[in-house]
Design an enzyme around this catalytic site. Structure first.
Site, PDB file in Angstrom:
ATOM      1  N   GLU A 239       0.812  -1.232   0.000  1.00 17.24           N
ATOM      2  CA  GLU A 239       0.000   0.000   0.000  1.00 17.24           C
ATOM      3  C   GLU A 239       0.842   1.278   0.000  1.00 17.24           C
ATOM      4  OE1 GLU A 239      -3.794  -0.057   2.239  1.00 17.24           O
ATOM      5  OE2 GLU A 239      -3.088  -1.977   2.985  1.00 17.24           O
ATOM      6  N   HIS A 255       7.333 -26.713   5.147  1.00 19.73           N
ATOM      7  CA  HIS A 255       6.606 -27.898   4.691  1.00 19.73           C
ATOM      8  C   HIS A 255       6.044 -27.713   3.282  1.00 19.73           C
ATOM      9  CE1 HIS A 255       6.965 -29.725   8.677  1.00 19.73           C
ATOM     10  NE2 HIS A 255       6.900 -28.469   9.096  1.00 19.73           N
ATOM     11  N   LYS A 350     -14.034  -0.308  -3.982  1.00 20.55           N
ATOM     12  CA  LYS A 350     -15.145  -0.077  -3.045  1.00 20.55           C
ATOM     13  C   LYS A 350     -16.264   0.699  -3.734  1.00 20.55           C
ATOM     14  CE  LYS A 350     -12.621  -0.364   1.308  1.00 20.55           C
ATOM     15  NZ  LYS A 350     -12.101   0.310   2.479  1.00 20.55           N
TER      16      LYS A 350
HETATM   17  O1  PA5 Z   1      -5.388   0.148   4.098  1.00 24.29           O
HETATM   18  C1  PA5 Z   1      -6.518   0.309   3.631  1.00 24.29           C
HETATM   19  O2  PA5 Z   1      -6.931   1.376   3.176  1.00 24.29           O
HETATM   20  C2  PA5 Z   1      -7.464  -0.882   3.610  1.00 24.29           C
HETATM   21  O3  PA5 Z   1      -6.778  -2.062   3.892  1.00 24.29           O
HETATM   22  C3  PA5 Z   1      -8.609  -0.632   4.593  1.00 24.29           C
HETATM   23  O4  PA5 Z   1      -8.145  -0.638   5.913  1.00 24.29           O
HETATM   24  C4  PA5 Z   1      -9.670  -1.732   4.405  1.00 24.29           C
HETATM   25  O5  PA5 Z   1     -10.191  -1.641   3.101  1.00 24.29           O
HETATM   26  C5  PA5 Z   1     -10.811  -1.603   5.387  1.00 24.29           C
HETATM   27  O6  PA5 Z   1     -11.295  -0.289   5.480  1.00 24.29           O
HETATM   28  P1  PA5 Z   1     -11.529   0.310   6.936  1.00 24.29           P
HETATM   29  O7  PA5 Z   1     -10.194   0.288   7.596  1.00 24.29           O
HETATM   30  O8  PA5 Z   1     -12.024   1.689   6.712  1.00 24.29           O
HETATM   31  O9  PA5 Z   1     -12.535  -0.576   7.595  1.00 24.29           O
END
Ligand code: PA5
Length: 356
Positions: A239, A255, A350
């Site tokens: 990310e 394994h 999303k």
């Molecule tokens: O890092 C991110 O943006 C995602 O992994 C979010 O955390 C994930 O999509 C879930 O969203 P939220 O943290 O708002 O519940």
């Protein structure tokens, strides 16, 4: 494109348009604030719970994974992190449920929340608001209300530590005050050591990022702190640095995956870099496994590095490793010339799902 000089503060500032570095540097303060928020939370839940379930996805769900690791040598009831739409059958009115969503709008977490409420679970929400905040408010359920304006993954202190504090307040685990103090001291020290002001030659985070530039990280942990840290490093590389990354854990990887590095022909394996996350508390057997595995597969990689946790308590050992990974992924983003904050593909996905 030429990679930037990691000692060039102006160049770093220019790439980091949305202030990810500040969020990382503020992490020790965030942890203290998260603990204070949870200590001030008012809730009335019987302490004879039979299980704990954390609902959460991605950057929020990992808060549950971390809490699980921190408590597993102490908590006497099962602890599950549920990452999906459906709750397992065992969840009932004696399951303490934490619904963790930074935005409060994650559909899997909302679905789990609805089922938990239907089954009569005591539910504590950890969120900035959103639909989850509304749902919890409508039912007068406790909410750890955390500040808006961060990327979920940059809110890790808020999303993990309140779980610990609530369980401590319910006497399901012992006092964590000392561990928290130790952790905050180590994080403070690391903020200085990994800061952009510390030159590359003295900065472990910058050095690791430099080694990783142009490579695919493969991160191995073992049980407990290093396993969850390996997962976090992988997600942060994805990310923040926008690169693929892979993770696995000892002893299980011995394994299967150990064999998988044998026969790559068309992909140049020198483009993979092996990162072994190590911890002073790993067992003698795991130590042996790491050494033997390294000798068996290292030749297939473009390099290997070992990274050790710091501190005594599980909390300090886990957070010290995670924190280094956060800085490394930030510097790798800078070397890749990408703004670490936006996660365009997650937002698009999303949005498309919500249009269905
Ligand atoms: O890092 C991110 O943006 C995602 O992994 C979010 O955390 C994930 O999509 C879930 O969203 P939220 O943290 O708002 O519940």
């Amino acid at each position: 494109m030429n990679a930037i000089d990691l000692d060039d503060l102006k160049a770093i500032e220019k790439i980091d348009e949305d202030g990810m570095l500040k969020a990382i540097e503020d992490f020790p303060l965030q942890c203290q604030e998260a603990v204070d928020l949870a200590r001030g939370l008012s809730f009335d839940i019987p302490s004879d719970m039979r299980s704990v379930v954390v609902l959460g996805m991605g950057g929020s769900g990992i808060g549950g994974d971390i809490a699980k690791v921190l408590l597993e040598d102490e908590l006497r009831i099962p602890f599950l992190v549920n990452k999906g739409y459906l709750l397992p059958r065992f969840v009932d009115d004696r399951t303490l449920c934490f619904a963790v969503s930074y935005s409060g709008n994650t559909e899997e977490t909302l679905s789990g929340f609805d089922q938990a409420v239907e089954r009569g679970c005591p539910v504590i929400s950890i969120t900035t608001g959103g639909l989850l905040g509304n749902k919890a408010e409508e039912r007068s359920l406790p909410i750890v209300k955390i500040p808006k304006g961060l990327q979920p993954r940059a809110a890790l202190g808020y999303l993990s530590l309140p779980i610990l504090v609530v369980l401590e307040r319910m006497a399901l685990i012992g006092d964590k005050g000392q561990d928290i103090q130790e952790t905050l001291a180590i994080l403070d020290e690391r903020t200085k050591n990994f800061s952009p002001h510390k030159p590359l030659s003295q900065n472990e985070a910058k050095m690791l990022a430099t080694r990783l530039c142009g490579k695919v990280p493969v991160i191995y942990g073992s049980d407990g702190p290093t396993a969850v840290a390996a997962l976090r490093w992988k997600c942060q590389f994805n990310e923040n640095s926008k690169v693929p990354a892979f993770w696995n854990v000892f002893p299980e990887l011995n394994h299967n995956e150990t064999v998988g590095w044998e026969l790559l022909r068309d992909i140049t394996t020198e483009h993979f870099l092996l990162l072994l996350l190590r911890d002073a508390e790993e067992s003698e057997r795991v130590k042996k496994r790491v050494e033997i595995t390294r000798s068996l597969i290292e030749g297939r990689f473009g390099g290997a590095s070992e990274v050790w946790s710091g501190g005594k308590s599980r909390l300090a050992r886990t957070f010290s490793l995670i924190y280094l990974g956060d800085f490394v992924s930030f510097y790798l983003a800078a070397l890749n010339g990408v703004n670490p904050s936006p996660v365009e593909r997650i937002s698009v996905l999303k949005r498309r799902l919500s249009e269905e």
